[in-house]
Design a protein around this motif. Structure first.
Motif, PDB file in Angstrom:
ATOM      1  N   ARG A 206      32.401  56.270 -46.552  1.00  0.00           N
ATOM      2  CA  ARG A 206      32.818  57.641 -46.262  1.00  0.00           C
ATOM      3  C   ARG A 206      32.154  58.165 -44.990  1.00  0.00           C
ATOM      4  NH1 ARG A 206      32.579  58.039 -51.940  1.00  0.00           N
ATOM      5  NH2 ARG A 206      30.431  58.801 -51.863  1.00  0.00           N
ATOM      6  N   GLY A 207      30.911  57.756 -44.787  1.00  0.00           N
ATOM      7  CA  GLY A 207      30.231  58.172 -43.565  1.00  0.00           C
ATOM      8  C   GLY A 207      30.900  57.597 -42.323  1.00  0.00           C
ATOM      9  N   LEU A 208      31.351  56.345 -42.396  1.00  0.00           N
ATOM     10  CA  LEU A 208      32.039  55.735 -41.255  1.00  0.00           C
ATOM     11  C   LEU A 208      33.381  56.413 -40.985  1.00  0.00           C
ATOM     12  CD1 LEU A 208      31.372  51.930 -41.857  1.00  0.00           C
ATOM     13  CD2 LEU A 208      30.347  53.387 -40.120  1.00  0.00           C
ATOM     14  N   LEU A 215      31.577  54.643 -36.548  1.00  0.00           N
ATOM     15  CA  LEU A 215      32.449  53.485 -36.701  1.00  0.00           C
ATOM     16  C   LEU A 215      32.556  52.710 -35.394  1.00  0.00           C
ATOM     17  CD1 LEU A 215      34.444  51.837 -38.386  1.00  0.00           C
ATOM     18  CD2 LEU A 215      36.233  53.458 -37.740  1.00  0.00           C
ATOM     19  N   LEU A 216      32.695  53.432 -34.283  1.00  0.00           N
ATOM     20  CA  LEU A 216      32.787  52.783 -32.976  1.00  0.00           C
ATOM     21  C   LEU A 216      31.495  52.039 -32.649  1.00  0.00           C
ATOM     22  CD1 LEU A 216      34.343  52.283 -30.366  1.00  0.00           C
ATOM     23  CD2 LEU A 216      33.444  54.449 -29.494  1.00  0.00           C
ATOM     24  N   LEU A 217      30.360  52.675 -32.947  1.00  0.00           N
ATOM     25  CA  LEU A 217      29.072  52.027 -32.699  1.00  0.00           C
ATOM     26  C   LEU A 217      28.948  50.747 -33.530  1.00  0.00           C
ATOM     27  CD1 LEU A 217      26.240  52.033 -31.460  1.00  0.00           C
ATOM     28  CD2 LEU A 217      25.492  53.453 -33.370  1.00  0.00           C
ATOM     29  N   GLY A 218      29.392  50.811 -34.784  1.00  0.00           N
ATOM     30  CA  GLY A 218      29.344  49.624 -35.628  1.00  0.00           C
ATOM     31  C   GLY A 218      30.211  48.496 -35.099  1.00  0.00           C
ATOM     32  N   LEU A 219      31.406  48.843 -34.615  1.00  0.00           N
ATOM     33  CA  LEU A 219      32.295  47.819 -34.061  1.00  0.00           C
ATOM     34  C   LEU A 219      31.701  47.175 -32.810  1.00  0.00           C
ATOM     35  CD1 LEU A 219      35.752  49.613 -34.480  1.00  0.00           C
ATOM     36  CD2 LEU A 219      34.906  47.652 -35.770  1.00  0.00           C
ATOM     37  N   VAL A 220      31.132  47.995 -31.941  1.00  0.00           N
ATOM     38  CA  VAL A 220      30.508  47.463 -30.728  1.00  0.00           C
ATOM     39  C   VAL A 220      29.344  46.550 -31.092  1.00  0.00           C
ATOM     40  CG1 VAL A 220      29.187  48.078 -28.661  1.00  0.00           C
ATOM     41  CG2 VAL A 220      31.234  49.379 -29.266  1.00  0.00           C
TER      42      VAL A 220
END
Length: 277
Positions: A206-208, A215-220
């Protein structure tokens, strides 16, 4: 003085575990290749370690909070020790088990120790939160030095003393024992909030969803890590045919990484005041 003493207690338990982790990196591919495995089989063994790290990483926070952070640190040393001992085997399944155990132990290594420290720093000792970065900057500095030394030591053991690529794994055992025994005898136990694993994962998802930048930081970060993992697999077969000492090459990589981190910190906090994009 009280803070420095507490900080020293943490470093004496954490740094040997980090040294053991670095010792297992320089010659892993060479060790598996010397066992007669094909490159595709070695890739499968690497993937076992990566997969176990990812799978356990989803629940490691909840697991550490429930079991106890000190116990989790000791368990990390035990799992990594078992993994190192299994490197003596030439059986594929035993080596696959070694990679799985290494993935589990590494996941605990980079979650339990820091969680234990932060809780003790804030809750038990009531030190200012502003002092936490001082400890982790010391960890980063020592970690860089340990990484460089691990490559040189692995090369000395394997080639200089002709003990073979399994020698660094065996040398890691006393470091792991030192870490586990020291933490078990000298650290106090602490626990996190007890919550169901499904609830914790749901909160994370839910936080993402609610914060696109997270979410973008996690993908990068995932893309960067995937590149590094591919590099970790490929650098040995690329360099080895040219006769380049693998341990020294590993030390060069880690020294360059440490220099890059230092340049980044200086660029952000120094006169240039650069801003990351």
């Amino acid at each position: 003085p009280a803070f420095r003493g507490f900080q020293r207690q943490f470093l004496l338990g954490y740094l040997p575990a980090l040294a053991a982790d670095w010792l297992q990196g320089p010659l892993l591919f060479q060790l598996l290749h010397s066992r007669g495995f094909l490159r595709s089989q070695i890739a499968a063994l690497y993937s076992c370690g990566f997969a176990s790290n990812v799978a356990f990483g989803l629940v490691s926070g909840v697991f550490v909070d429930r079991l106890g952070r000190k116990k989790s640190c000791v368990l990390s040393s035990g799992l990594c020790s078992a993994s190192c001992l299994l490197q003596l085997s030439q059986d594929f399944l035993a080596l696959a088990a070694a990679r799985v155990l290494a993935g589990l132990g590494t996941s605990l290594l980079f979650s339990a120790f820091e969680s234990w420290y932060v809780h003790e720093h804030l809750e038990r000792h009531d030190f200012p939160a502003e002092w936490i970065p001082d400890t982790f900057s010391r960890v980063a500095l020592w970690n860089s030095g340990l990484a460089v030394a691990a490559g040189l030591l692995a090369e000395l053991l394997a080639e200089g003393l002709a003990l073979g690529p399994v020698a660094p794994f065996l040398l890691a055992l006393p470091f792991l024992a030192l870490s586990g025994i020291f933490a078990g005898k000298n650290w106090d136990e602490n626990y996190g909030k007890s919550r169901p694993c499904g609830k914790a994962c749901g909160e994370g998802l839910r936080g993402l969803v609610s914060e696109p930048r997270a979410l973008l930081l996690g993908l990068v970060q995932a893309l960067v890590e995937s590149i590094l993992l591919i590099f970790a697999f490929l650098w040995t077969p690329v360099l080895e045919p040219h006769g380049i000492p693998l341990g020294i090459a590993f030390s060069g990589f880690t020294a360059a990484s440490a220099a890059g981190s230092a340049l980044f910190r200086r660029g952000v906090t120094g006169r240039l005041r650069l801003q990351p994009l």
